[in-house]
Design a protein around this motif. Structure first.
Motif, PDB file in Angstrom:
ATOM      1  N   GLU A 113       0.821  -1.206   0.000  1.00  0.00           N
ATOM      2  CA  GLU A 113       0.000   0.000   0.000  1.00  0.00           C
ATOM      3  C   GLU A 113       0.864   1.269   0.000  1.00  0.00           C
ATOM      4  OE1 GLU A 113      -0.099  -1.977   3.045  1.00  0.00           O
ATOM      5  OE2 GLU A 113      -1.247  -3.457   1.942  1.00  0.00           O
ATOM      6  N   ALA A 114       0.245   2.366  -0.487  1.00  0.00           N
ATOM      7  CA  ALA A 114       0.831   3.702  -0.335  1.00  0.00           C
ATOM      8  C   ALA A 114      -0.272   4.620   0.181  1.00  0.00           C
ATOM      9  CB  ALA A 114       1.358   4.198  -1.672  1.00  0.00           C
ATOM     10  N   HIS A 115       0.085   5.552   1.060  1.00  0.00           N
ATOM     11  CA  HIS A 115      -0.905   6.469   1.637  1.00  0.00           C
ATOM     12  C   HIS A 115      -0.384   7.886   1.405  1.00  0.00           C
ATOM     13  CE1 HIS A 115      -2.603   3.018   3.863  1.00  0.00           C
ATOM     14  NE2 HIS A 115      -1.330   2.669   3.969  1.00  0.00           N
ATOM     15  N   LEU A 127       4.223  11.258   1.876  1.00  0.00           N
ATOM     16  CA  LEU A 127       3.829  10.004   1.232  1.00  0.00           C
ATOM     17  C   LEU A 127       4.298   8.860   2.131  1.00  0.00           C
ATOM     18  CD1 LEU A 127       2.791   8.320  -1.202  1.00  0.00           C
ATOM     19  CD2 LEU A 127       5.129   8.364  -2.070  1.00  0.00           C
ATOM     20  N   ASN A 128       3.346   8.027   2.555  1.00  0.00           N
ATOM     21  CA  ASN A 128       3.697   6.816   3.302  1.00  0.00           C
ATOM     22  C   ASN A 128       3.592   5.627   2.356  1.00  0.00           C
ATOM     23  OD1 ASN A 128       3.815   7.349   6.429  1.00  0.00           O
ATOM     24  ND2 ASN A 128       2.174   8.633   5.626  1.00  0.00           N
ATOM     25  N   TYR A 129       4.545   4.745   2.426  1.00  0.00           N
ATOM     26  CA  TYR A 129       4.358   3.474   1.730  1.00  0.00           C
ATOM     27  C   TYR A 129       4.823   2.331   2.613  1.00  0.00           C
ATOM     28  CZ  TYR A 129       9.325   3.817   0.333  1.00  0.00           C
ATOM     29  OH  TYR A 129      10.691   3.920   0.326  1.00  0.00           O
ATOM     30  N   THR A 130       4.345   1.136   2.277  1.00  0.00           N
ATOM     31  CA  THR A 130       4.577  -0.032   3.118  1.00  0.00           C
ATOM     32  C   THR A 130       5.566  -0.969   2.443  1.00  0.00           C
ATOM     33  OG1 THR A 130       2.305   0.143   3.891  1.00  0.00           O
ATOM     34  CG2 THR A 130       3.413  -1.952   4.294  1.00  0.00           C
ATOM     35  N   LEU A 131       6.610  -1.298   3.191  1.00  0.00           N
ATOM     36  CA  LEU A 131       7.561  -2.314   2.706  1.00  0.00           C
ATOM     37  C   LEU A 131       7.266  -3.615   3.423  1.00  0.00           C
ATOM     38  CD1 LEU A 131      11.146  -0.749   2.720  1.00  0.00           C
ATOM     39  CD2 LEU A 131       9.793  -1.427   0.733  1.00  0.00           C
ATOM     40  N   ARG A 132       7.171  -4.701   2.689  1.00  0.00           N
ATOM     41  CA  ARG A 132       7.043  -6.021   3.330  1.00  0.00           C
ATOM     42  C   ARG A 132       8.309  -6.796   3.007  1.00  0.00           C
ATOM     43  NH1 ARG A 132       2.009  -5.784   5.146  1.00  0.00           N
ATOM     44  NH2 ARG A 132       0.513  -4.759   3.796  1.00  0.00           N
ATOM     45  N   LEU A 188       1.609 -14.781   3.319  1.00  0.00           N
ATOM     46  CA  LEU A 188       2.713 -13.916   2.861  1.00  0.00           C
ATOM     47  C   LEU A 188       2.922 -12.764   3.840  1.00  0.00           C
ATOM     48  CD1 LEU A 188       2.130 -14.041  -0.987  1.00  0.00           C
ATOM     49  CD2 LEU A 188       3.918 -15.167   0.335  1.00  0.00           C
ATOM     50  N   ARG A 189       1.841 -12.336   4.487  1.00  0.00           N
ATOM     51  CA  ARG A 189       2.006 -11.284   5.506  1.00  0.00           C
ATOM     52  C   ARG A 189       2.688 -11.834   6.751  1.00  0.00           C
ATOM     53  NH1 ARG A 189      -2.875  -6.941   4.609  1.00  0.00           N
ATOM     54  NH2 ARG A 189      -2.069  -6.491   2.552  1.00  0.00           N
ATOM     55  N   PHE A 190       2.306 -13.048   7.160  1.00  0.00           N
ATOM     56  CA  PHE A 190       2.965 -13.618   8.345  1.00  0.00           C
ATOM     57  C   PHE A 190       4.467 -13.776   8.100  1.00  0.00           C
ATOM     58  CE2 PHE A 190       4.803 -17.182  10.650  1.00  0.00           C
ATOM     59  CZ  PHE A 190       4.663 -16.691  11.946  1.00  0.00           C
ATOM     60  N   PHE A 191       4.814 -14.203   6.900  1.00  0.00           N
ATOM     61  CA  PHE A 191       6.231 -14.497   6.635  1.00  0.00           C
ATOM     62  C   PHE A 191       7.024 -13.264   6.179  1.00  0.00           C
ATOM     63  CE2 PHE A 191       4.437 -18.861   6.227  1.00  0.00           C
ATOM     64  CZ  PHE A 191       5.156 -19.423   7.264  1.00  0.00           C
ATOM     65  N   THR A 192       6.459 -12.082   6.372  1.00  0.00           N
ATOM     66  CA  THR A 192       7.220 -10.852   6.111  1.00  0.00           C
ATOM     67  C   THR A 192       7.071  -9.908   7.302  1.00  0.00           C
ATOM     68  OG1 THR A 192       5.273 -10.038   4.893  1.00  0.00           O
ATOM     69  CG2 THR A 192       7.116 -10.838   3.581  1.00  0.00           C
ATOM     70  N   GLU A 193       8.023  -9.017   7.416  1.00  0.00           N
ATOM     71  CA  GLU A 193       7.944  -7.962   8.440  1.00  0.00           C
ATOM     72  C   GLU A 193       7.471  -6.702   7.709  1.00  0.00           C
ATOM     73  OE1 GLU A 193       7.458  -7.483  11.773  1.00  0.00           O
ATOM     74  OE2 GLU A 193       9.248  -8.720  12.078  1.00  0.00           O
ATOM     75  N   THR A 194       6.510  -6.002   8.325  1.00  0.00           N
ATOM     76  CA  THR A 194       5.930  -4.835   7.665  1.00  0.00           C
ATOM     77  C   THR A 194       6.611  -3.566   8.160  1.00  0.00           C
ATOM     78  OG1 THR A 194       3.845  -6.018   7.674  1.00  0.00           O
ATOM     79  CG2 THR A 194       3.733  -3.665   7.208  1.00  0.00           C
ATOM     80  N   LYS A 195       7.023  -2.731   7.231  1.00  0.00           N
ATOM     81  CA  LYS A 195       7.677  -1.480   7.618  1.00  0.00           C
ATOM     82  C   LYS A 195       6.977  -0.308   6.943  1.00  0.00           C
ATOM     83  CE  LYS A 195      12.202  -1.493   7.785  1.00  0.00           C
ATOM     84  NZ  LYS A 195      13.530  -1.664   7.152  1.00  0.00           N
TER      85      LYS A 195
END
Ligand code: NAD
Length: 481
Positions: free
Chosen positions: A123-125, A132-137, A467-474
């Motif tokens: 996502e990007a916000h 601008l916020n964006y999400t790194l997984r 895929l979300r469990f196996f990644t860290e969200t930043k």
């Protein structure tokens, strides 16, 4: 004697200690293979190999990782028959189930997550022209995977495919009771050219090999499928070290049958839900609630059709139920039937050990068992038996059956049989379960979230959830002006 080895850094190796565990074919009672009795030394080697492989594997383009996983999926399909036979011999399950459902599903898991990562985005916000916020997984690092004996390759692949696809390196510990297909998978990974250390498979017991994997400081996440008691032990360890943890645990699942259901379909599917894989599936419907007006007819038909199920040699295509996993487990299930009798239950059919003639004379077979006349709160209706034992229970009203269905510590799945769509949706909303099937059972679309509530687990896997469990969200926040 077949010899099974660990898979570390792309090589097949014995345990460093040189110790072995005998593995028994449950259909014959005979020892037919040996697996490494691995311990913390082997776990250390495997974790070090995974840690060393991580920088390169995680920085590959998704397409490159995808190609490796697709090759593994192809290899599983090319070896379907030998994997299915191995699974049946290791576990006691009917070969037909391994051949038509479980091994194909293992290949599908690899294919599904190999292609899912090609379609992933984050996502990007935007906040006007200021921020601008964006999400790194990002992949987590080294993931530990611990899996049970009931659906060995199916559940191993369910965990390692998304973990690898997301860019992690994995140390997997299959059940010591069913090591064979994990070993065969290791050989297929070598043939597919998977870089050494990306996947490591350590064979051995929960205490000697599983616990050190959970405790290892370089293991950043644990995905576990198994019993609720083991899950609690693992959760205590991971809580104190703040590891990401996914727990898929036991179940005591209700099947709810209303009088307006499609009778024949409800009957045949609830029997399958009760006794598939000898009742050794966490999703089996082991408490069946039947609306009072059809209770007598349904119970009689249920018992009659259950008696017609064939218990026999797992390699025979006409077999419906094979052997239970071990003599200890068979004794445990028979003890539960004894408890049911002491609780006042009436055994409509089964309840006893069965001797299968010929090569399976020493195997761990049991007749499928149907019990009535038990209250909701008794041990038989509360504890997971994990064998071919079900109870049939009458109910009068919708609100009454919801109370019965929710009255255990578990909350994995539930099935509802009715032609009233409003009733079905009302129940789906209030049943305490991670999965509710309406007029079906065990339909498992890989895109859907999977997991349990209460003592049936914590977290969800499957589809994007995995895929979300196996990644860290930043979250990355960028000032534009
Ligand atoms: P188990 O908990 O005895 O063992 C599962 C795995 O954990 C095995 O590999 C075992 O060696 C390992 N283990 C045992 N003790 C450990 C410890 N202290 N530390 C680390 N690892 C340890 O379960 P089982 O008898 O193999 O499997 C049956 C159970 O699994 C049933 O309760 C069933 O409901 C559950 N199950 C749940 C799901 C699900 O998706 N929710 C699926 C299949 C099975």
């Amino acid at each position: 004697m077949k010899i099974i080895r660990n898979y570390i850094s792309g090589e097949l190796r014995s345990a460093e200690s040189g110790a072995w565990i005998d593995s028994v074919n449950p259909a014959t009672g005979e020892i037919y293979s040996q697996l490494p009795d691995s311990d913390q030394t082997d776990i250390h080697l495997a974790v070090a190999a995974a840690k060393a492989a991580f920088p390169e594997w995680s920085s590959l383009q998704a397409e490159a990782r995808s190609n490796f996983l697709l090759k593994i999926a192809d290899a599983i399909e090319d070896n379907l028959e030998s994997l299915a036979v191995a699974e049946s011999i290791d576990n006691g399950k009917p070969l037909t189930a391994a051949r038509t459902l479980e091994i194909p599903r293992a290949a599908k898991s690899f294919r599904f997550f190999a292609t899912a990562i090609l379609h992933e985005s984050s996502e990007a916000h935007s906040a006007g022209n200021e921020m601008l916020n964006y999400t790194l997984r990002q992949p987590i690092g080294v993931v530990g995977s611990i899996s049970p004996w009931n659906l060995p390759l199916y559940l191993l692949s369910w965990k390692i495919a998304p973990a690898l696809a997301a860019g992690n390196c994995v140390v997997a510990k299959p059940s010591e009771l069913t090591p064979m297909t994990a070993y065969m998978l290791a050989q297929l990974c070598i043939d597919a050219g998977l870089p050494g250390g990306v996947l490591n498979i350590i064979q051995g017991t929960g205490i000697k090999a599983g616990a050190p994997l959970v405790e290892h400081s370089d293991v950043k996440a644990i995905t576990f499928t198994g019993g609720t008691k083991t899950g609690a032990t693992i959760a205590r360890t991971t809580a104190s070290t703040f590891k990401k943890t996914s727990l898929e645990l036991g179940g005591k699942n209700p099947t709810i049958i209303f009088a307006d259901c499609d009778y024949e379909k409800a009957l045949s599917t609830s029997i399958r839900a009760a006794f598939a894989n000898q009742g050794e599936i966490c999703l089996c419907g082991s408490r069946i609630y039947i609306e009072e007006s059809i209770f007598d007819r349904f119970s009689a038909d249920f018992a009659k059709n259950t008696k017609a199920l064939v218990v026999g040699d797992p390699l025979d295509d006409s077999t419906d139920l094979g052997a239970l996993i071990s003599n200890d487990h068979l004794e445990k299930v028979l003890h539960h039937v004894q408890i049911a009798r002491e609780e006042g239950g009436s055994v409509l059919c089964g309840g006893d050990r069965i001797s299968v003639e010929g090569r399976c004379a020493g195997g761990y077979f049991m007749r499928p068992t149907v019990i009535t006349n038990l209250p909701t709160q008794c041990t038989t209706n509360q504890e997971e038996i994990f064998g071919p034992v079900v109870t049939l229970n009458p109910f009068k009203t919708e609100s009454e059956v919801v109370k019965y269905a929710n009255a255990t510590k578990y909350g994995l799945s539930a099935s509802v049989w009715t032609s009233d769509v409003h009733c079905a949706h009302r129940l789906a909303a209030v049943l305490e379960a991670g999965v509710v099937w309406i007029n079906c059972w065990m339909e498992r679309d890989l895109r859907t979230p999977f997991g349990g509530v209460k003592h049936s687990g914590v977290g969800r896997e499957g589809g994007w959830e995995a895929l979300r469990f196996f990644t860290e969200t930043k979250n990355v926040c960028l000032a534009i002006s």
